[in-house]
Design a protein around this motif. Structure first.
Motif, PDB file in Angstrom:
ATOM      1  N   ASP B 115       8.802   4.123  -4.959  1.00 54.56           N
ATOM      2  CA  ASP B 115       7.766   2.939  -5.406  1.00 54.56           C
ATOM      3  C   ASP B 115       7.738   1.808  -4.403  1.00 54.56           C
ATOM      4  N   VAL B 116       8.500   1.988  -3.499  1.00 51.93           N
ATOM      5  CA  VAL B 116       8.744   0.651  -2.309  1.00 51.93           C
ATOM      6  C   VAL B 116       8.537   1.277  -1.055  1.00 51.93           C
ATOM      7  N   ALA B 117       7.722   0.425  -0.393  1.00 56.39           N
ATOM      8  CA  ALA B 117       7.366   0.724   0.857  1.00 56.39           C
ATOM      9  C   ALA B 117       8.652   0.787   1.762  1.00 56.39           C
ATOM     10  N   VAL B 118       8.842   1.937   2.585  1.00 55.52           N
ATOM     11  CA  VAL B 118       9.853   2.055   3.391  1.00 55.52           C
ATOM     12  C   VAL B 118       9.549   2.280   4.709  1.00 55.52           C
ATOM     13  N   ALA B 119      10.057   1.372   5.726  1.00 52.07           N
ATOM     14  CA  ALA B 119       9.812   1.669   6.890  1.00 52.07           C
ATOM     15  C   ALA B 119      10.440   2.843   7.670  1.00 52.07           C
ATOM     16  N   GLY B 120       9.984   3.633   8.783  1.00 50.85           N
ATOM     17  CA  GLY B 120      10.845   4.612   9.247  1.00 50.85           C
ATOM     18  C   GLY B 120      10.029   6.135   9.339  1.00 50.85           C
ATOM     19  N   ASN B 121      10.685   6.595  10.281  1.00 55.20           N
ATOM     20  CA  ASN B 121       9.973   8.175  10.289  1.00 55.20           C
ATOM     21  C   ASN B 121      10.589   9.171   9.467  1.00 55.20           C
ATOM     22  N   GLN B 122       9.573   9.652   8.579  1.00 56.24           N
ATOM     23  CA  GLN B 122      10.146  10.514   7.427  1.00 56.24           C
ATOM     24  C   GLN B 122      10.650  12.014   8.218  1.00 56.24           C
ATOM     25  N   ASP B 235      29.762   6.020   6.394  1.00 54.39           N
ATOM     26  CA  ASP B 235      29.709   5.348   7.609  1.00 54.39           C
ATOM     27  C   ASP B 235      28.171   5.715   8.302  1.00 54.39           C
ATOM     28  N   PHE B 236      27.355   6.085   7.723  1.00 58.69           N
ATOM     29  CA  PHE B 236      26.119   6.381   8.162  1.00 58.69           C
ATOM     30  C   PHE B 236      25.285   5.377   9.106  1.00 58.69           C
ATOM     31  N   ASP B 237      25.370   4.168   8.703  1.00 58.44           N
ATOM     32  CA  ASP B 237      25.052   2.978   9.581  1.00 58.44           C
ATOM     33  C   ASP B 237      25.591   2.865  10.636  1.00 58.44           C
ATOM     34  N   LYS B 238      26.906   3.546  10.569  1.00 56.58           N
ATOM     35  CA  LYS B 238      27.629   3.451  12.163  1.00 56.58           C
ATOM     36  C   LYS B 238      27.344   4.852  13.078  1.00 56.58           C
ATOM     37  N   LYS B 239      27.518   5.632  12.454  1.00 61.39           N
ATOM     38  CA  LYS B 239      27.432   6.915  13.105  1.00 61.39           C
ATOM     39  C   LYS B 239      25.866   7.312  13.512  1.00 61.39           C
ATOM     40  N   LEU B 240      24.872   6.705  12.786  1.00 57.35           N
ATOM     41  CA  LEU B 240      23.515   6.805  13.133  1.00 57.35           C
ATOM     42  C   LEU B 240      23.151   5.526  13.908  1.00 57.35           C
ATOM     43  N   SER B 241      22.094   5.795  14.630  1.00 57.58           N
ATOM     44  CA  SER B 241      21.507   4.511  15.273  1.00 57.58           C
ATOM     45  C   SER B 241      20.755   3.734  14.209  1.00 57.58           C
ATOM     46  N   LYS B 242      20.399   2.416  14.419  1.00 60.05           N
ATOM     47  CA  LYS B 242      19.488   1.916  13.496  1.00 60.05           C
ATOM     48  C   LYS B 242      18.478   2.435  12.948  1.00 60.05           C
ATOM     49  N   GLU B 243      17.681   2.957  14.179  1.00 61.42           N
ATOM     50  CA  GLU B 243      16.364   3.741  13.789  1.00 61.42           C
ATOM     51  C   GLU B 243      16.483   4.951  13.024  1.00 61.42           C
ATOM     52  N   GLU B 244      17.716   5.639  13.546  1.00 62.17           N
ATOM     53  CA  GLU B 244      17.937   6.896  12.724  1.00 62.17           C
ATOM     54  C   GLU B 244      18.118   6.594  11.151  1.00 62.17           C
ATOM     55  N   PHE B 245      19.022   5.858  11.190  1.00 64.94           N
ATOM     56  CA  PHE B 245      19.575   5.354   9.760  1.00 64.94           C
ATOM     57  C   PHE B 245      17.980   5.012   8.963  1.00 64.94           C
ATOM     58  N   GLN B 246      17.093   4.187   9.400  1.00 59.04           N
ATOM     59  CA  GLN B 246      16.026   3.867   8.512  1.00 59.04           C
ATOM     60  C   GLN B 246      15.319   5.109   8.441  1.00 59.04           C
ATOM     61  N   ASP B 247      15.182   6.092   9.335  1.00 58.31           N
ATOM     62  CA  ASP B 247      14.404   7.351   9.413  1.00 58.31           C
ATOM     63  C   ASP B 247      14.904   8.291   8.060  1.00 58.31           C
ATOM     64  N   LEU B 248      16.287   8.279   8.052  1.00 53.65           N
ATOM     65  CA  LEU B 248      17.000   8.992   7.055  1.00 53.65           C
ATOM     66  C   LEU B 248      16.718   8.545   5.718  1.00 53.65           C
ATOM     67  N   ALA B 250      13.997   6.582   4.954  1.00 59.45           N
ATOM     68  CA  ALA B 250      12.602   6.858   4.783  1.00 59.45           C
ATOM     69  C   ALA B 250      12.464   8.244   4.026  1.00 59.45           C
ATOM     70  N   PHE B 251      13.127   9.194   4.680  1.00 59.34           N
ATOM     71  CA  PHE B 251      13.107  10.545   4.091  1.00 59.34           C
ATOM     72  C   PHE B 251      13.503  10.774   2.826  1.00 59.34           C
ATOM     73  N   LEU B 252      14.718  10.167   2.629  1.00 63.18           N
ATOM     74  CA  LEU B 252      15.254  10.389   1.119  1.00 63.18           C
ATOM     75  C   LEU B 252      14.421   9.564   0.258  1.00 63.18           C
ATOM     76  N   SER B 253      13.930   8.578   0.645  1.00 63.76           N
ATOM     77  CA  SER B 253      12.977   7.797  -0.420  1.00 63.76           C
ATOM     78  C   SER B 253      11.981   8.653  -1.072  1.00 63.76           C
ATOM     79  N   ARG B 254      11.365   9.462  -0.070  1.00 64.29           N
ATOM     80  CA  ARG B 254      10.293  10.299  -0.334  1.00 64.29           C
ATOM     81  C   ARG B 254      10.546  11.343  -1.253  1.00 64.29           C
TER      82      ARG B 254
END
Lengths: 518, 261
Positions: B115-122, B235-248, B250-254
């Motif tokens: 229900d929430v807008a999530v930035a990132g590439n799904q 540690d996903f925020d560490k082992k992924l880049s900031k963009e990758e984490f946001q993309d993940l 975005a994917f999960l939230s949908r």
């Protein structure tokens, strides 16, 4: 006529002498005997043959969800209850003899059981009445109103019959309704005395309530107490003050909440009190069954009263005068007090009180123990208790008392996320409280299932996963278990019919009885 | 009696159906009201409901993962203003402006990730889920993946965005019930690793890393070790880049096979 006489002869009346002696073949009181040791002298089932113990029968109570009733057995007849209902069963077969349903049925629960005397069965109802039924056919004999149900009062308490009087308490204190303990004439239902748990202006103890806070002070009496016939004293645990979590509006010790009181059985007058948690702000009702034991304490024979309290401490009192003799924690997770003074008063740790954001409090409000019954085995000299290790996050807010049965809690608690709650059965030395052994109930986190001790050297313990387990009273080792299928929230009991010993309990929506195979 | 009851039920059904439409339309909540709404809520509602939307002793969690009886602004306003008949929920003397703020807060508590807008590439997030993130080792989506962790096919409607973020980045104090990692040796010498689905003093039900169920009695076990930490990395925020984490995220939230009713 001959048939009628024969029928009357078949059904033995329960006399006061019977209640005093408590023949182990019967289970005549909520806690087995007046002293509430929950230790049966029956030993047909013992540590040697326990492995062959088998289910004898199951009786299902339609519509029940979480029975908390402890069955009463008189000469082969079992009486078991749920709110608004009593069921009389053939204790050998589990076959129904009669059942009685209150109409209209106000839905409040639970009900913890009945009492018996003469030819009568007594029990409390969700609409705050004491009911008397004929034990032979369940016909209604009389009903006495304990309090106004429309005010929010209700009665989950198993009564205690003493010298022709039915002693019964009331709930709930959490709604700001003041508690009391009543005595009714067992024949007529006439009220003989009432003891008010919250003293009124002019009565000693009222000064422990700031302003008018006594008016909505709580202090209910929701679990059955004990009785010493020699001293003629009734011992009863008193519930929490209200609002439960906001003590700012009721400064003072808030007598007689969170106390064990000794009342004269004849007059209902208080002889002494001992308060475990003055100014409680964690909802630690002191209703846990007080267990009466005559034993040597530091070289001197004494009449003791022991209680494992919801606040985490195990107390040893002199039951002739309420003097504090000894106290020690029986749980490891205890952060609200650093110990007890020589008088038994808790030495509070500053800051461990409910707050708006939440304060980590150990034990949790559900308590280091609760209504589940403890037991005392005179052969080992140990006190057995179901203990919950765990903490809560306790919060507070300003509440307003509203008449009509609304909660008056001042907010509540949630389980602390840091470590999951864990249930144990613990054996404590009676006089020192020193841990002798503990049995971790793996996977069990919620309380409710109590204990039974038998002369067969066994401790029967239920748990929240529905297991009834028999433990060796000396070693704590599990010797036998049975999956009843649903969380157990009552305590087991035992009885004998035609030379056969049974162990029975309510579990979920069922009454389950066990016996050795033929 | 039964007939009368049935009749009264039947006659009351149309009235029930009309109930929402009879309620006064309420202006939509403004999300910025959620902040003062939280304060008003925690001051007035936590007598029964829990603090910050958690469950209380006498009333349900208003912000928990569950289906709600009252979803619209009108329903919520009605319940707060006039109470809920047949329950302990009382009417409230609060002014409408405060009630609207409480509603905004409750709505903010309830919104699940989808229900929430999530930035990132799904699409990138999906690739990470199936690849670099190695999420598939334990989780599955729409029938594909491992069994040791929860099925994530509906995570977007089951969890709030913040909960997903926390699960990816914060170590749990202890493994959740049903996901306790264990390593054991049986009496006949087999080694089993997996998560404990259930256990008591006498038996264990284990889902092995071999994706099989192992149902054991305790006396069939020689040695058993509980792992202190959950299997879920934090540690996903560490082992992924900031963009990758946001993309993940975005994917999960949908992820939703169904929308909540």
């Amino acid at each position: 006529m001959i048939l009628l006489l024969a029928m009357a002869a078949l059904h033995a009346q329960v006399t006061y002498d019977d209640l005093l002696k408590a023949d182990p073949k019967n289970w005549l009181h909520y806690s087995g005997q007046y002293h509430s040791q929950r230790h049966s002298l029956l030993k047909q089932i013992d540590t040697g043959n326990i492995k062959t113990l088998s289910a004898a029968w199951i009786y299902h109570i339609e519509g029940a969800r979480r029975l908390e009733s402890v069955p009463i057995v008189v000469d082969g007849v079992m009486y078991v209850s749920q709110p608004n209902e009593v069921h009389a069963l053939d204790a050998r077969t589990g076959r129904l003899i009669w059942d009685w349903h209150r109409q209209p049925a106000l839905q409040r629960g639970p009900n913890r059981g009945v009492a018996v005397y003469g030819n009568k069965v007594y029990f409390g109802t969700p609409d705050a009445h004491l009911i008397s039924l004929d034990a032979r056919n369940g016909s209604l004999l009389w009903e006495a109103k304990l309090a106004e149900a429309s005010d929010g009062y209700w009665c989950p308490v198993a009564p205690l019959v003493i010298q022709g009087k039915v002693i019964i308490g009331i709930a709930p204190g959490d709604h700001g309704l003041n508690g009391f303990l009543d005595a009714y004439d067992a024949e007529t239902g006439e009220r003989l005395w009432r003891w008010n748990a919250i003293p009124r202006p002019g009565e000693p103890g009222n000064e422990t309530w700031a302003g008018d806070s006594w008016k909505t002070g709580g202090g209910d009496t929701w679990l059955t107490g004990s009785f010493d016939p020699e001293l003629n004293l009734i011992y009863w645990g008193i519930g929490n003050p209200a609002p439960d979590f906001d003590g700012d509006v009721r400064k003072g010790d808030n007598l007689y909440t969170e106390s064990v009181v000794a009342l004269d059985a004849g007059s209902g007058r208080m002889k002494w009190y001992f308060q475990m948690t003055p100014w409680d702000v964690h909802d630690w009702d002191a209703v846990e069954v007080p267990v009466l034991v005559d034993a040597f304490f530091r070289g001197q024979q004494r009449k003791l009263l022991v209680q494992a309290n919801r606040n985490g401490f195990y107390y040893v009192l002199d039951r002739t005068n309420g003097k504090f003799l000894h106290g020690t924690p029986f749980v490891k997770m205890l952060n609200w007090a650093s110990g007890l003074t020589p008088e038994g008063r808790p030495m509070r740790v500053p800051g461990v009180i409910p707050s708006f954001q939440g304060t980590k409090t150990c034990p949790a409000t559900s308590g280091a123990t609760n209504w589940m019954s403890p037991a005392y085995n005179p052969d080992t000299g140990w006190f057995y208790v179901v203990a919950q290790e765990g903490c809560g996050i306790n919060t507070k807010s300003r509440d307003t008392f509203r008449p009509g049965g609304f909660p008056y809690m001042g907010t509540g608690y949630v389980e602390s996320p840091d470590e999951p709650w864990q249930m144990y059965v613990r054996a404590l030395d009676l006089t020192t409280g020193k841990l002798q052994w503990e049995y971790k109930q793996i996977g069990s986190r919620r309380y409710g299932a109590g204990l039974l001790s038998t002369a067969g050297g066994l401790i029967f313990a239920g748990d929240d996963q529905g297991l009834l387990t028999a433990l060796d009273a000396r070693s704590g080792k599990a010797l036998w278990h049975f999956n009843t299928g649903k969380q157990i929230t009552a305590s087991p009991m035992t009885y004998m019919v035609k030379e056969k010993q049974y162990v029975a309990l309510t579990a979920g929506a069922n009454v389950v009885a066990f016996a050795l195979p033929r | 009696m039964r007939l009368i009851l049935m009749f009264s039920l039947l006659t009351s059904l149309p009235a029930l159906a009309q109930l929402p439409s009879r309620r006064r339309a309420q202006p939509p909540p403004r999300m910025e009201d959620a902040v003062p709404g939280r304060e008003i809520y925690n001051r007035n509602c936590t007598i029964c409901h829990g603090i910050d939307g958690a469950a209380g002793d006498r009333a349900p969690a208003l912000g928990a993962q569950r289906r709600y009886l009252r979803r619209t602004e009108g329903d919520l306003h009605e319940a707060i203003k006039n109470g809920i008949g047949g329950t302990l929920m009382p009417s409230s003397p609060l002014p409408d402006s405060d009630i609207r703020k409480i509603i905004a807060y409750i709505r903010s508590l309830r919104a699940t990730a989808i229900d929430v807008a999530v930035a990132g590439n799904q699409r990138n997030g999906e690739a990470i889920f199936y690849g670099k993130g190695a999420c598939l080792d334990c989780h599955r989506i729409r029938g594909r993946g491992g069994l040791a962790g929860p099925d994530l096919s509906d995570i977007g409607v089951e969890r709030k965005l913040e909960d997903i973020r926390v699960a990816l980045t914060t170590e749990k104090p202890a493994p959740s019930r049903g996901y306790q990692p264990v390593r054991l040796t049986t009496s006949d010498g087999r080694t089993i690793e997996g998560v404990i689905k259930n256990e008591n003093n006498f038996s264990l039900q284990i889902l092995g890393v071999d994706q099989k169920l192992h149902l054991l009695l305790r006396d069939e076990i020689q040695e058993l070790a509980y792992e202190g930490n959950a299997l879920m990395p934090s540690d996903f925020d560490k082992k992924l880049s900031k963009e990758e984490f946001q993309d993940l995220l975005a994917f999960l939230s949908r992820q939703a096979r169904r929308r909540a009713q």
